[in-house]
Write an enzyme that holds these catalytic residues in place. Sequence first.
Site, short mmCIF file in Angstrom:
data_model
loop_
_atom_site.label_atom_id
_atom_site.label_comp_id
_atom_site.label_asym_id
_atom_site.label_seq_id
_atom_site.Cartn_x
_atom_site.Cartn_y
_atom_site.Cartn_z
N GLU A 156 0.81 -1.22 0.00
CA GLU A 156 0.00 0.00 0.00
C GLU A 156 0.85 1.27 0.00
OE1 GLU A 156 -0.29 -2.63 1.89
OE2 GLU A 156 -2.35 -3.08 2.47
N LYS A 178 -2.30 -11.72 23.51
CA LYS A 178 -2.98 -11.15 24.68
C LYS A 178 -2.93 -12.16 25.82
CE LYS A 178 -6.20 -7.84 25.88
NZ LYS A 178 -7.24 -6.92 25.50
P1 ADP Z 1 1.45 -8.36 3.67
O1 ADP Z 1 0.83 -7.17 4.37
O2 ADP Z 1 0.44 -9.26 3.12
O3 ADP Z 1 2.53 -9.04 4.47
P2 ADP Z 1 3.26 -6.60 2.30
O4 ADP Z 1 4.30 -7.17 1.43
O5 ADP Z 1 2.59 -5.38 1.86
O6 ADP Z 1 2.21 -7.74 2.44
O7 ADP Z 1 3.90 -6.44 3.72
C1 ADP Z 1 3.84 -5.29 4.53
C2 ADP Z 1 4.18 -5.64 5.95
O8 ADP Z 1 5.46 -6.26 6.05
C3 ADP Z 1 4.27 -4.45 6.85
O9 ADP Z 1 3.00 -4.03 7.29
C4 ADP Z 1 5.12 -4.97 7.99
O10 ADP Z 1 4.35 -5.70 8.93
C5 ADP Z 1 6.05 -5.93 7.29
N1 ADP Z 1 7.34 -5.28 7.06
C6 ADP Z 1 7.79 -4.70 5.94
N2 ADP Z 1 9.04 -4.21 6.10
C7 ADP Z 1 9.40 -4.48 7.37
C8 ADP Z 1 10.56 -4.21 8.17
N3 ADP Z 1 11.62 -3.59 7.68
N4 ADP Z 1 10.54 -4.64 9.45
C9 ADP Z 1 9.48 -5.29 9.96
N5 ADP Z 1 8.37 -5.56 9.26
C10 ADP Z 1 8.31 -5.17 7.99
#
Ligand code: ADP
Length: 537
Positions: A327, A435
């Site tokens: 997004e 939780k």
């Molecule tokens: P999905 O939401 O289905 O996993 P995305 O590829 O859009 O697909 O992933 C976004 C999510 O990935 C973020 O909301 C976050 O939770 C995680 N994420 C992305 N980059 C990082 C990072 N550097 N450190 C921790 N989590 C990350």
Amino acid sequence: MTALATMMEVPLTVELVLDRAQRWMKDVEVVSRRPDRRLHRTTYGVIAVRARRLARALVGAGIRPGDRVATLMWNHAEHLEAYFGIPLAGGVTHTLNLRLHPDEISYIATDARDRLVIVDDVLLPLFDKVVAAGATFERVIVVGSAGAPEGYEGYEAFLDSAPDVGLPTIAESDPLGLCYTSGTTGKPKGVLYSHRSTILHTLVEALPDSLDLSRSDTLLPVVPMFHVNAWGLPFAAAMVGAKLVFPGPYLDPPSVLELLESERVTVAAGVPTIWLGIREALDAAPAKWKLQPGLRMIVGGSAAPEQMIRDFDRLGMQLIHAWGMTETSPIGLVARVPPHLEGTDEALCYRLRAKQGVPPPLVDVCVRNDDGDVPADDRTSGELMVRGPWIASAYVGGHSPDRWTSDGWFRTGDVARVDEHGFVQLTDRVADLIKSGGEWIASQELENALMGHPAVREAAVIGVPHAKWSERPLAAVVLKPGATATAEDLRAHIAARFPKFWLPDEIVFVDAIPRTSAGKFKKTELRETYRGHYSAS
Ligand code: ADP
């Protein structure tokens, strides 16, 4: 009277990027590894000509502004041609994720109303399953060096069929690319990028304090072009004129290392699992590969453990940690140590680099809980919210409108806190919080701490239903090859850092942690496996 500005109104479209690459960077190489492992070499100049031919062929095939053209391809030159050629025809590039189940790919292609598809010949067995699952396409165009198999239309023949037609005029607000969220925490939803959002993202992504990409670079995106447009890197490389190296289907550590060495790569990008494998291969044979000194590796998609950042520093390579989502195009945060802290407290600098960081120009973030914006005290957590010109304002079809606040922020679903330097640190996803007895436990924080133990390769923490506490944490741990540690050792390693009730009741040792198509821990599957684990408690 309102005074009008006196500057030209040039629509921000990817045509500007392609034109520039064609005129001023035409001899810069684009190298792709083919399925037979051979290296194919071309240039931006040739790619630009072919992308325009593809655009004309698509117009000839009846593609009209806004129509979706799917790709089911690895990272290579023809995929880059599609990145430019489809939007130049007024179409929308819909990158299908080849790691998903065929049923899911079929669902996504149908939901997106993809009209045509361009597919790698080596992926035809998968593609046939996608079609068997119900997806329909008007035409199937096959990319491959051997020519199209019987019954399929070849990509080269399709390009040759391009009629001598004009291309549509594109407005900067026109859609250019479609990507579905990988669905780690729900059904996949479509995000539709515009020319304008892509150009602004590309410009800012290349800035020195963002990913620092320039004409002097050779860039290898290990991250697939079907995963948030390979984080926008192919556009950024073309914009600055960096040489591009595509790995094709070979993402195993020796193949990636071979390319890093032979093509003198200066910057590569991929999820932590990729770098984990690379580090192990380098540890096993430290003198085998001669990599560029100061090689930079962009890491995101899930958290880069601090230990990994330290290990690569020791190897003379630099991990750059960034955060983003489908997004958010995806660059939303980048963790670079501010100059006034550089070279001061080493432990602090490593902690900062392992956080998700601060937003680049034009992006705004805040962390909110029920009391409003959280203070920058490194303790109070809330949900990370983001807004900016390359952040989605809706999903295709208007799904889940509750992901946007009434005052215009996108709710990321990530739980975070902010420190005194303004660095955002993710502690969990809202859906993964545990939780226990009415208190929240952040699973990612426990994971990061466990992965700081020298014997631990990977650790995933989940909440498991518990009769008394409602949920209790359980850690699934993979040890490094040849390393030993007991559950007690690991508990002792993290005990000082967390309240006692945070410590996992059980630490189970496993051979591997299940992963999603994007290489993230598949916690839904782990939760299913261990669902009844504490039921006797
Ligand atoms: P999905 O939401 O289905 O996993 P995305 O590829 O859009 O697909 O992933 C976004 C999510 O990935 C973020 O909301 C976050 O939770 C995680 N994420 C992305 N980059 C990082 C990072 N550097 N450190 C921790 N989590 C990350």
